[in-house]
Design an enzyme around this catalytic site. Sequence first.
Site, PDB file in Angstrom:
ATOM      1  N   ASN A   1      39.891   0.062  46.994  1.00 50.41           N
ATOM      2  CA  ASN A   1      39.063  -0.022  48.186  1.00 50.41           C
ATOM      3  C   ASN A   1      39.723  -0.872  49.261  1.00 50.41           C
ATOM      4  O   ASN A   1      40.683  -1.588  49.006  1.00 50.41           O
ATOM      5  CB  ASN A   1      37.710  -0.645  47.811  1.00 50.41           C
ATOM      6  CG  ASN A   1      37.867  -1.944  47.044  1.00 50.41           C
ATOM      7  OD1 ASN A   1      38.172  -1.938  45.867  1.00 50.41           O
ATOM      8  ND2 ASN A   1      37.709  -3.063  47.724  1.00 50.41           N
TER       9      ASN A   1
ATOM     10  N   ASP B   1      33.704   1.408  48.118  1.00 47.46           N
ATOM     11  CA  ASP B   1      34.418   0.890  46.944  1.00 47.46           C
ATOM     12  C   ASP B   1      34.756   2.037  45.994  1.00 47.46           C
ATOM     13  O   ASP B   1      34.784   1.879  44.780  1.00 47.46           O
ATOM     14  CB  ASP B   1      33.602  -0.196  46.220  1.00 47.46           C
ATOM     15  CG  ASP B   1      34.366  -0.849  45.069  1.00 47.46           C
ATOM     16  OD1 ASP B   1      35.599  -0.848  45.113  1.00 47.46           O
ATOM     17  OD2 ASP B   1      33.721  -1.338  44.127  1.00 47.46           O
TER      18      ASP B   1
ATOM     19  N   CYS C   1      30.459 -13.426  36.527  1.00 43.23           N
ATOM     20  CA  CYS C   1      30.530 -13.888  35.140  1.00 43.23           C
ATOM     21  C   CYS C   1      29.156 -14.146  34.535  1.00 43.23           C
ATOM     22  O   CYS C   1      28.945 -13.919  33.356  1.00 43.23           O
ATOM     23  CB  CYS C   1      31.350 -15.166  35.060  1.00 43.23           C
ATOM     24  SG  CYS C   1      33.036 -14.915  35.622  1.00 43.23           S
TER      25      CYS C   1
HETATM   26  C1  HEC Z   1      35.234 -16.496  36.264  1.00 42.82           C
HETATM   27  C2  HEC Z   1      33.985 -16.502  35.582  1.00 42.82           C
HETATM   28  C3  HEC Z   1      32.962 -17.509  36.025  1.00 42.82           C
HETATM   29  C4  HEC Z   1      32.425 -17.696  37.275  1.00 42.82           C
HETATM   30  C5  HEC Z   1      32.738 -16.934  38.549  1.00 42.82           C
HETATM   31  C6  HEC Z   1      31.463 -18.741  37.143  1.00 42.82           C
HETATM   32  N1  HEC Z   1      31.423 -19.174  35.844  1.00 42.82           N
HETATM   33 FE1  HEC Z   1      30.241 -20.633  35.092  1.00 42.82          FE
HETATM   34  N2  HEC Z   1      31.089 -20.401  33.272  1.00 42.82           N
HETATM   35  C7  HEC Z   1      32.035 -19.477  32.938  1.00 42.82           C
HETATM   36  C8  HEC Z   1      32.397 -19.603  31.558  1.00 42.82           C
HETATM   37  C9  HEC Z   1      33.402 -18.752  30.805  1.00 42.82           C
HETATM   38  C10 HEC Z   1      31.640 -20.663  31.045  1.00 42.82           C
HETATM   39  C11 HEC Z   1      31.650 -21.206  29.623  1.00 42.82           C
HETATM   40  C12 HEC Z   1      32.576 -22.382  29.538  1.00 42.82           C
HETATM   41  C13 HEC Z   1      32.496 -23.027  28.166  1.00 42.82           C
HETATM   42  O1  HEC Z   1      32.675 -22.330  27.188  1.00 42.82           O
HETATM   43  O2  HEC Z   1      32.222 -24.230  28.122  1.00 42.82           O
HETATM   44  C14 HEC Z   1      30.825 -21.130  32.154  1.00 42.82           C
HETATM   45  C15 HEC Z   1      29.932 -22.181  32.059  1.00 42.82           C
HETATM   46  C16 HEC Z   1      29.085 -22.592  33.072  1.00 42.82           C
HETATM   47  C17 HEC Z   1      28.108 -23.629  32.936  1.00 42.82           C
HETATM   48  C18 HEC Z   1      27.811 -24.402  31.661  1.00 42.82           C
HETATM   49  C19 HEC Z   1      26.864 -23.577  30.852  1.00 42.82           C
HETATM   50  C20 HEC Z   1      26.561 -24.150  29.497  1.00 42.82           C
HETATM   51  O3  HEC Z   1      25.462 -24.632  29.295  1.00 42.82           O
HETATM   52  O4  HEC Z   1      27.454 -24.109  28.644  1.00 42.82           O
HETATM   53  C21 HEC Z   1      27.468 -23.727  34.139  1.00 42.82           C
HETATM   54  C22 HEC Z   1      26.332 -24.666  34.497  1.00 42.82           C
HETATM   55  C23 HEC Z   1      28.059 -22.770  35.022  1.00 42.82           C
HETATM   56  N3  HEC Z   1      29.053 -22.099  34.343  1.00 42.82           N
HETATM   57  C24 HEC Z   1      27.681 -22.560  36.330  1.00 42.82           C
HETATM   58  C25 HEC Z   1      28.287 -21.669  37.191  1.00 42.82           C
HETATM   59  C26 HEC Z   1      27.906 -21.475  38.565  1.00 42.82           C
HETATM   60  C27 HEC Z   1      26.751 -22.173  39.254  1.00 42.82           C
HETATM   61  C28 HEC Z   1      28.753 -20.545  39.087  1.00 42.82           C
HETATM   62  C29 HEC Z   1      28.831 -20.065  40.521  1.00 42.82           C
HETATM   63  C30 HEC Z   1      28.991 -21.099  41.503  1.00 42.82           C
HETATM   64  C31 HEC Z   1      29.666 -20.156  38.034  1.00 42.82           C
HETATM   65  N4  HEC Z   1      29.344 -20.841  36.909  1.00 42.82           N
HETATM   66  C32 HEC Z   1      30.676 -19.219  38.183  1.00 42.82           C
HETATM   67  C33 HEC Z   1      32.585 -18.544  33.781  1.00 42.82           C
HETATM   68  C34 HEC Z   1      32.315 -18.454  35.140  1.00 42.82           C
END
Ligand code: HEC
Length: 689
Positions: free
Chosen positions: A268, A313, A621
């Site tokens: 896209n 897209d 995610c």
């Molecule tokens: C690229 C993928 C990705 C994106 C985009 C992403 N996250 Fe995550 N997030 C993850 C992953 C994978 C984990 C698990 C990490 C771990 O195993 O501790 C996680 C864990 C978290 C956790 C902890 C959760 C827990 O209790 O274990 C929080 C809070 C969180 N993310 C908030 C956010 C927020 C708010 C956004 C947007 C601003 C965001 N994430 C964007 C992949 C992403």
Amino acid sequence: MPRAILSPLLALAALAACSDPSESVDMFTDSGDGADWPSYGRTYDESHFSPLTEIDHDTIGQLGLEWYADLPPGTAVGSALAVDGTVFITSGLSILRAFDAVTGEVLWVHDPDVAQRAGQELRAAWGARGTAYWQGRIYVGTMDGRLVAVDARTGELAWEAQTTEPGSGLYITGAPRAFDGLVVIGNGGADFAGVRGHVSAYDAETGEQKWKFFTVPGNPADGFENAAMEMAAQTWSGEWWEHGGGGTAWNAITYDPKYRLVYFGTGNGAPWNARIRSPAGGDNLFLCSILALDADTGDYRWHYQVNPAETWDFTATMDIQLATLTIDGEPRDVLMQAPKNGFFYVIDRSTGTLISAEAYTEQTWAERIDLATGRPVERPGARPNGNLLTIWPGSMGGHNWQPMSFSHRTGLVYIPTIELPGTYDDRGIDYGSWRRNAQSVVYDTGFNIGDLDVSAPPEDATFGTLTAWDPVAQEQRWSVPFRAPQNGGLLSTEGGLVFQGQYDGKFVARDDENGEELWSFDAQTGILSQPITYTANGRQFVTVLSGVAGSATILGPLAAEFGWTYRGQHRRVLTFALGGNARLPDSAPQPVEPLAADDFEVNQALADAGAPDFLAYCATCHGSAAISGGAGPDLRASVAVADWPAFYSIVNDGTLLQAGMPGFPDLEERKIRALQHYIRREAEDALDR
Ligand code: HEC
């Protein structure tokens, strides 16, 4: 610290097993015996077909699990390779693993340290979908744009090349392709940043760049790289280069030894919305196109644009397969593609001329594809143009990256189709003043983002199929409906079987003539990867990865329906053979339990403000409406969300970076606060239901 973890004894065994670098290229062609699966689609024609017949209609009942290996969290959706009795896989952030195909023992692990190096490119989340093999080396791309070459016997780094400009927003998710001493790789990023796509080729031995071809023109004031870019620039208007242009080649790359061409599909525009990108119209070459380049020089040979002035897209990045079909009594060298827009294309690959195109799935945007001009005849109202528009298919496409398979036995193409409409909200957008948030890699299409939100899918509805398609007659032979829109890629065999992993957690073998289910295995988790088959020690094996990812739109609610969670799903390498009798430990799906946080009071105004940012920054995610599809934890169940200091440092500082959770230092505190209230509201709404 050495990144390859190697067991010395196993390494010796692998050394003995691996053939010398002068090995024949037969393994990449149909003249080979099918013992190896050395390339993404097995052979150069990308047919995902195997001539092996030990596993067939008569023996399929004896197929059982031979061994399995658990994989750590991260996406496990890529396709494996198998060479000389060694299975190579990539999962998570391009972590490579080699297994003894017979015993399942881990030979080595190579971790290219992507989380630490990827920066904002990590936010796109998709991980690597496959690897390439060439003369004793394995090649993989990374989210930070590196092409990494390791020794297939030891996992030790041979070389790595930076194929993109770090910080540009370009990342690699697709599998490289290797042939004749070259490794070719594209990239993605046009949904998230103002990128300009390109494809490049590297010397397989040294990592030196051999050629590079941009897919869209840059600023004419800087001069054009080649005549193709000069031609392409005639089809754009305004100051498109300010928006990047897009056209990333994030998946399909096919090498054609007969014509010494490399074909690849482009995606896209950046942004999707054509009225922003190119306000006075134009076809916008080479967006959503199939391009043919000279394999040796990277020079332009021909192109076929699937969707002129792409705005939905609709990408042409789906796998490109080569075949010789008898059409009107004549053998024709063709390429075949089922791109997102819902039509199946058969194209003369020596010239790029369209031979035929018919709809393989529900579509409402075109009357037909005109064979005389090669252009689609769009239906009135097929473009958003200031409105809220719903059409079929949507941006997930009628088919996405999971490869189809062309059976040399039946002459049919087996397509994993998606049956979902898309909504594009173009209301009130000021095309002239629209600017992407330049500092950030953030999902932004140039349409209002609210259209990404979801409601629960109706109970009896199905959203995808496995469709058997006759590419000569251009018609469907049979079709099996599925609840989920995404399912695994396809493998067909001379044994009369079609193998596919399904999102519902079943790994299934079907009759290639009629789709009847002949065998199935409970994988305990949905499957998106593509199965492969090969021989080792004289026996035929089938290997597939289990694991789900992808959280946007209805994928979240469907993952929740099946019980596939980020931490509860079983990411595994599963290998089957006749007489296999290994067993998976017992396991039941674990539904998400949203958390009650009694002392947290949701501020509705803040929650409203957080909704669009959640879609833009987090939903890839963590799922639209905060219902995770398995690519990240379901935040409605997270203790950390209600705990402000913990939440702030996870989101702002990136304290969980190493586990694949990117940091968002560019998000202001009040925005993070709004995200917190939005997530808590979604949790409370779920608790109330
Ligand atoms: C690229 C993928 C990705 C994106 C985009 C992403 N996250 Fe995550 N997030 C993850 C992953 C994978 C984990 C698990 C990490 C771990 O195993 O501790 C996680 C864990 C978290 C956790 C902890 C959760 C827990 O209790 O274990 C929080 C809070 C969180 N993310 C908030 C956010 C927020 C708010 C956004 C947007 C601003 C965001 N994430 C964007 C992949 C992403």
